[in-house]
Design an enzyme around this catalytic site. Structure first.
Site, PDB file in Angstrom:
ATOM      1  N   SER A 124     -51.166 -51.592 -18.188  1.00  0.00           N
ATOM      2  CA  SER A 124     -51.282 -51.510 -19.886  1.00  0.00           C
ATOM      3  C   SER A 124     -51.394 -49.967 -20.387  1.00  0.00           C
ATOM      4  O   SER A 124     -51.750 -49.482 -19.052  1.00  0.00           O
ATOM      5  CB  SER A 124     -53.077 -51.900 -20.126  1.00  0.00           C
ATOM      6  N   TYR A 149     -62.098 -53.429 -18.015  1.00  0.00           N
ATOM      7  CA  TYR A 149     -61.230 -53.669 -18.203  1.00  0.00           C
ATOM      8  C   TYR A 149     -59.773 -53.018 -17.984  1.00  0.00           C
ATOM      9  O   TYR A 149     -58.875 -53.276 -16.604  1.00  0.00           O
ATOM     10  CB  TYR A 149     -60.666 -54.168 -19.614  1.00  0.00           C
ATOM     11  N   LYS A 153     -57.226 -52.671 -14.087  1.00  0.00           N
ATOM     12  CA  LYS A 153     -56.212 -52.587 -14.609  1.00  0.00           C
ATOM     13  C   LYS A 153     -55.616 -51.057 -13.527  1.00  0.00           C
ATOM     14  O   LYS A 153     -53.955 -51.155 -12.755  1.00  0.00           O
ATOM     15  CB  LYS A 153     -55.213 -52.325 -15.697  1.00  0.00           C
TER      16      LYS A 153
HETATM   17  P1  NAD Z   1     -54.083 -63.911 -22.798  1.00  0.00           P
HETATM   18  O1  NAD Z   1     -55.719 -63.773 -23.065  1.00  0.00           O
HETATM   19  O2  NAD Z   1     -53.109 -64.243 -24.263  1.00  0.00           O
HETATM   20  O3  NAD Z   1     -53.165 -64.634 -21.610  1.00  0.00           O
HETATM   21  C1  NAD Z   1     -54.301 -64.829 -20.077  1.00  0.00           C
HETATM   22  C2  NAD Z   1     -53.496 -65.601 -19.622  1.00  0.00           C
HETATM   23  O4  NAD Z   1     -54.541 -65.868 -18.410  1.00  0.00           O
HETATM   24  C3  NAD Z   1     -55.197 -66.054 -20.369  1.00  0.00           C
HETATM   25  O5  NAD Z   1     -53.923 -67.679 -20.722  1.00  0.00           O
HETATM   26  C4  NAD Z   1     -55.660 -66.817 -19.187  1.00  0.00           C
HETATM   27  O6  NAD Z   1     -55.866 -68.916 -19.825  1.00  0.00           O
HETATM   28  C5  NAD Z   1     -54.550 -66.445 -18.161  1.00  0.00           C
HETATM   29  N1  NAD Z   1     -55.588 -66.614 -17.322  1.00  0.00           N
HETATM   30  C6  NAD Z   1     -56.950 -65.312 -17.419  1.00  0.00           C
HETATM   31  N2  NAD Z   1     -57.347 -65.386 -15.593  1.00  0.00           N
HETATM   32  C7  NAD Z   1     -56.930 -67.051 -15.022  1.00  0.00           C
HETATM   33  C8  NAD Z   1     -56.718 -67.061 -14.291  1.00  0.00           C
HETATM   34  N3  NAD Z   1     -58.088 -66.648 -13.176  1.00  0.00           N
HETATM   35  N4  NAD Z   1     -56.469 -68.085 -13.207  1.00  0.00           N
HETATM   36  C9  NAD Z   1     -55.448 -68.808 -14.680  1.00  0.00           C
HETATM   37  N5  NAD Z   1     -55.110 -68.433 -16.064  1.00  0.00           N
HETATM   38  C10 NAD Z   1     -56.236 -66.728 -16.217  1.00  0.00           C
HETATM   39  O7  NAD Z   1     -53.363 -62.390 -22.814  1.00  0.00           O
HETATM   40  P2  NAD Z   1     -51.435 -61.363 -23.254  1.00  0.00           P
HETATM   41  O8  NAD Z   1     -52.566 -60.709 -24.479  1.00  0.00           O
HETATM   42  O9  NAD Z   1     -51.265 -62.539 -22.691  1.00  0.00           O
HETATM   43  O10 NAD Z   1     -51.693 -60.546 -21.845  1.00  0.00           O
HETATM   44  C11 NAD Z   1     -51.314 -61.221 -21.243  1.00  0.00           C
HETATM   45  C12 NAD Z   1     -51.726 -59.684 -19.213  1.00  0.00           C
HETATM   46  O11 NAD Z   1     -51.097 -58.764 -19.953  1.00  0.00           O
HETATM   47  C13 NAD Z   1     -52.787 -59.782 -19.298  1.00  0.00           C
HETATM   48  O12 NAD Z   1     -52.790 -59.894 -18.066  1.00  0.00           O
HETATM   49  C14 NAD Z   1     -52.749 -57.871 -20.501  1.00  0.00           C
HETATM   50  O13 NAD Z   1     -54.867 -57.703 -19.849  1.00  0.00           O
HETATM   51  C15 NAD Z   1     -51.938 -57.636 -20.092  1.00  0.00           C
HETATM   52  N6  NAD Z   1     -51.961 -56.710 -20.992  1.00  0.00           N
HETATM   53  C16 NAD Z   1     -52.555 -57.104 -22.712  1.00  0.00           C
HETATM   54  C17 NAD Z   1     -52.379 -56.356 -23.684  1.00  0.00           C
HETATM   55  C18 NAD Z   1     -51.889 -56.757 -25.395  1.00  0.00           C
HETATM   56  O14 NAD Z   1     -52.813 -56.058 -25.971  1.00  0.00           O
HETATM   57  N7  NAD Z   1     -52.306 -58.623 -25.803  1.00  0.00           N
HETATM   58  C19 NAD Z   1     -52.229 -54.812 -23.281  1.00  0.00           C
HETATM   59  C20 NAD Z   1     -51.489 -54.375 -22.237  1.00  0.00           C
HETATM   60  C21 NAD Z   1     -52.174 -55.793 -21.665  1.00  0.00           C
HETATM   61  C1  UD1 Z   2     -56.958 -51.391 -27.482  1.00  0.00           C
HETATM   62  C2  UD1 Z   2     -57.627 -51.670 -26.348  1.00  0.00           C
HETATM   63  C3  UD1 Z   2     -56.512 -50.878 -24.935  1.00  0.00           C
HETATM   64  C4  UD1 Z   2     -56.100 -52.266 -24.880  1.00  0.00           C
HETATM   65  C5  UD1 Z   2     -54.989 -52.668 -26.554  1.00  0.00           C
HETATM   66  C6  UD1 Z   2     -53.958 -53.765 -26.374  1.00  0.00           C
HETATM   67  C7  UD1 Z   2     -59.925 -49.973 -27.093  1.00  0.00           C
HETATM   68  C8  UD1 Z   2     -60.498 -48.957 -27.056  1.00  0.00           C
HETATM   69  N1  UD1 Z   2     -58.308 -50.070 -26.773  1.00  0.00           N
HETATM   70  O1  UD1 Z   2     -55.968 -50.904 -27.587  1.00  0.00           O
HETATM   71  O2  UD1 Z   2     -57.452 -51.496 -24.063  1.00  0.00           O
HETATM   72  O3  UD1 Z   2     -54.469 -52.158 -23.673  1.00  0.00           O
HETATM   73  O4  UD1 Z   2     -56.419 -53.047 -27.061  1.00  0.00           O
HETATM   74  O5  UD1 Z   2     -55.228 -54.847 -26.045  1.00  0.00           O
HETATM   75  O6  UD1 Z   2     -60.078 -51.760 -27.537  1.00  0.00           O
HETATM   76  N2  UD1 Z   2     -57.753 -50.816 -35.871  1.00  0.00           N
HETATM   77  C9  UD1 Z   2     -58.108 -50.637 -36.790  1.00  0.00           C
HETATM   78  N3  UD1 Z   2     -59.860 -51.419 -36.931  1.00  0.00           N
HETATM   79  C10 UD1 Z   2     -59.400 -52.941 -36.825  1.00  0.00           C
HETATM   80  C11 UD1 Z   2     -58.397 -52.515 -35.389  1.00  0.00           C
HETATM   81  C12 UD1 Z   2     -57.930 -52.209 -34.773  1.00  0.00           C
HETATM   82  O7  UD1 Z   2     -59.079 -49.995 -37.722  1.00  0.00           O
HETATM   83  O8  UD1 Z   2     -59.385 -53.866 -37.333  1.00  0.00           O
HETATM   84  C13 UD1 Z   2     -57.146 -49.587 -35.128  1.00  0.00           C
HETATM   85  C14 UD1 Z   2     -58.179 -48.816 -33.898  1.00  0.00           C
HETATM   86  O9  UD1 Z   2     -58.569 -48.108 -34.228  1.00  0.00           O
HETATM   87  C15 UD1 Z   2     -56.199 -48.102 -33.190  1.00  0.00           C
HETATM   88  C16 UD1 Z   2     -55.123 -49.421 -33.813  1.00  0.00           C
HETATM   89  O10 UD1 Z   2     -55.899 -49.742 -34.976  1.00  0.00           O
HETATM   90  O11 UD1 Z   2     -55.841 -46.809 -33.925  1.00  0.00           O
HETATM   91  C17 UD1 Z   2     -54.570 -50.025 -32.893  1.00  0.00           C
HETATM   92  O12 UD1 Z   2     -56.164 -51.325 -32.335  1.00  0.00           O
HETATM   93  P1  UD1 Z   2     -56.227 -52.058 -31.253  1.00  0.00           P
HETATM   94  O13 UD1 Z   2     -55.370 -52.923 -32.191  1.00  0.00           O
HETATM   95  O14 UD1 Z   2     -57.613 -52.296 -30.889  1.00  0.00           O
HETATM   96  O15 UD1 Z   2     -55.714 -51.183 -29.737  1.00  0.00           O
HETATM   97  P2  UD1 Z   2     -55.883 -49.950 -28.807  1.00  0.00           P
HETATM   98  O16 UD1 Z   2     -57.019 -49.634 -29.324  1.00  0.00           O
HETATM   99  O17 UD1 Z   2     -54.510 -48.928 -29.190  1.00  0.00           O
END
Ligand code: NAD
Ligand code: UD1
Length: 337
Positions: A124, A149, A153
């Site tokens: 991330s 969290y 990572k």
């Molecule tokens: P998500 O929660 O929808 O998907 C993660 C999946 O992993 C879920 O289906 C959950 O049930 C499964 N899981 C968790 N722990 C497990 C375990 N021990 N064994 C088996 N399954 C398990 O999240 P996502 O948004 O699809 O994210 C996927 C990956 O990308 C995650 O590692 C997350 O940290 C990373 N990531 C997500 C974002 C985002 O904004 N969505 C941003 C940066 C990184």
């Molecule tokens: C957040 C996480 C980051 C994670 C990412 C994707 C924090 C501090 N960071 O990032 O670690 O990797 O999500 O899952 O939580 N916002 C509003 N109102 C809302 C929600 C968000 O104004 O109700 C604004 C936030 O202040 C930010 C932007 O929208 O400026 C994006 O927010 P968000 O979607 O939560 O993502 P990040 O903060 O970038």
């Protein structure tokens, strides 16, 4: 080539499963449904037109993971499985360290036992913490994370790097995602957050569908063009395709490589609200609220490395992101329930 997607029932994993199948890979999905639903797997199979094998297992369970590898013969892994809620990670840090790090260690042990050498990891942009400059290059300092969290990572990136140093045949690709949004264009699969969404896009779409009264815009006094926070929002299908490109790279190289997956363009919170209203014709009431603790003003990628080395770049527009989010949200107001 057979690819295991851990956490493949989740938001990003389900979209990536479809793109891997489209690209001709065989896939296997393992998920314990801690943050996803069996319905997501059913719909993913339906959209992909393939009844891929699914294992309802915890990736921390070594015996079960080992049995999966023995039964399926896995050539490469994309490791999505993990807990991802920033706020929750501050309340339950040990659960986050245990789940995210144990699952990676167990996975690496089982991969080693079965001679599986390729792994792509869901990292991330959070590993960059508050960046010194934007756009952020992969060479920027990492590890100044502000929450457990983010630290999982960062630690996992180090662990995977060490594993690759110890085994010269290994190929590790670290993908640092910026802000994934949107949904499959069918509207059949999408992001289904449990409870009140923390992230902006699901909050906007739940407000639009009437589940939330209004959006709170966290801070309008940042040093950005309109005072609201700027992020690099990337369509989840573009992100999914980035994994396919990374797998091609992993198959042809050894060692560790890291790529930002973003568009390289930053949009503010107000840009997102306006774009959503314009693309969907649905109103999103909002009010300004104080800054959210831990937030930064601006975060967007320098996305040139992925373009030059992987031949991948994001193609979908902000309008696509808003339209597809709305298609999913309006057709599934209660997610997969
Ligand atoms: P998500 O929660 O929808 O998907 C993660 C999946 O992993 C879920 O289906 C959950 O049930 C499964 N899981 C968790 N722990 C497990 C375990 N021990 N064994 C088996 N399954 C398990 O999240 P996502 O948004 O699809 O994210 C996927 C990956 O990308 C995650 O590692 C997350 O940290 C990373 N990531 C997500 C974002 C985002 O904004 N969505 C941003 C940066 C990184
Ligand atoms: C957040 C996480 C980051 C994670 C990412 C994707 C924090 C501090 N960071 O990032 O670690 O990797 O999500 O899952 O939580 N916002 C509003 N109102 C809302 C929600 C968000 O104004 O109700 C604004 C936030 O202040 C930010 C932007 O929208 O400026 C994006 O927010 P968000 O979607 O939560 O993502 P990040 O903060 O970038």
């Amino acid at each position: 080539m057979k690819v295991l997607l851990t956490g493949g029932a989740g938001y990003i994993g389900s979209h990536t499963a479809i793109e891997f199948i489209k690209a001709g890979y065989d896939i296997v999905v393992a998920d314990n449904f801690s943050n996803s639903k069996p319905e997501a797997v059913r719909r993913t199979r339906e959209l992909a037109g393939v009844d891929f094998p699914f294992y309802n297992i915890d990736v921390c369970d070594k015996e079960k993971l080992d049995a999966l590898f023995s039964a399926e013969g896995i050539d490469a892994v994309v490791h999505f499985a993990g807990l991802k809620a920033v706020g929750e990670s501050c309340q339950k840090p040990l659960e986050y360290y245990k789940n995210n790090i144990d699952s990676t260690l167990v996975l690496l042990e089982v991969m080693k036992a079965h001679g599986t050498k390729r792994i792509i990891f869901s990292s991330s942009a959070t590993v960059y913490g508050a960046p010194d400059t934007v756009p952020i290059k992969e060479t920027a300092p990492v590890g100044r994370c502000t929450n457990p969290y983010g630290r999982t990572k960062y630690f996992i990136e180090q662990i995977l790097g060490d594993a690759a140093v110890a085994d010269g045949d290994m190929s590790v690709v670290l993908l640092r995602y910026f802000n994934p949004v949107g949904a499959h264009e069918s509207g059949r699969i999408g992001e289904d957050p449990a409870g009140i969404p923390n992230n902006l896009m699901p909050f906007i779409s739940q407000t639009a569908v009437g589940k939330r009264k209004e959006l709170s815009v966290f801070g309008n006094d940042y040093p950005t063009p309109d005072g609201t926070g700027v992020r690099d929002y990337i369509h989840v299908v573009d992100l999914a395709r980035g994994h396919v490109a990374a797998m091609g790279y992993a198959a042809a190289h050894t060692g560790v490589e890291v790529f930002n997956l973003g568009t390289g363009v930053g949009y503010s919170v107000l840009d997102m609200v306006k774009a959503f209203i314009k693309s969907t014709d649905v109103n999103v009431p909002y009010k300004f609220a104080p800054r959210r603790s831990g937030d930064i003003a601006e975060c967007y990628a320098d996305a040139t490395k992925a373009k030059e080395i992987l031949g991948w770049q994001a193609e979908k527009t902000l309008e696509d992101m808003c339209r597809d989010t709305w298609k999913w949200q309006s057709a599934n107001p209660n997610g997969y329930n």
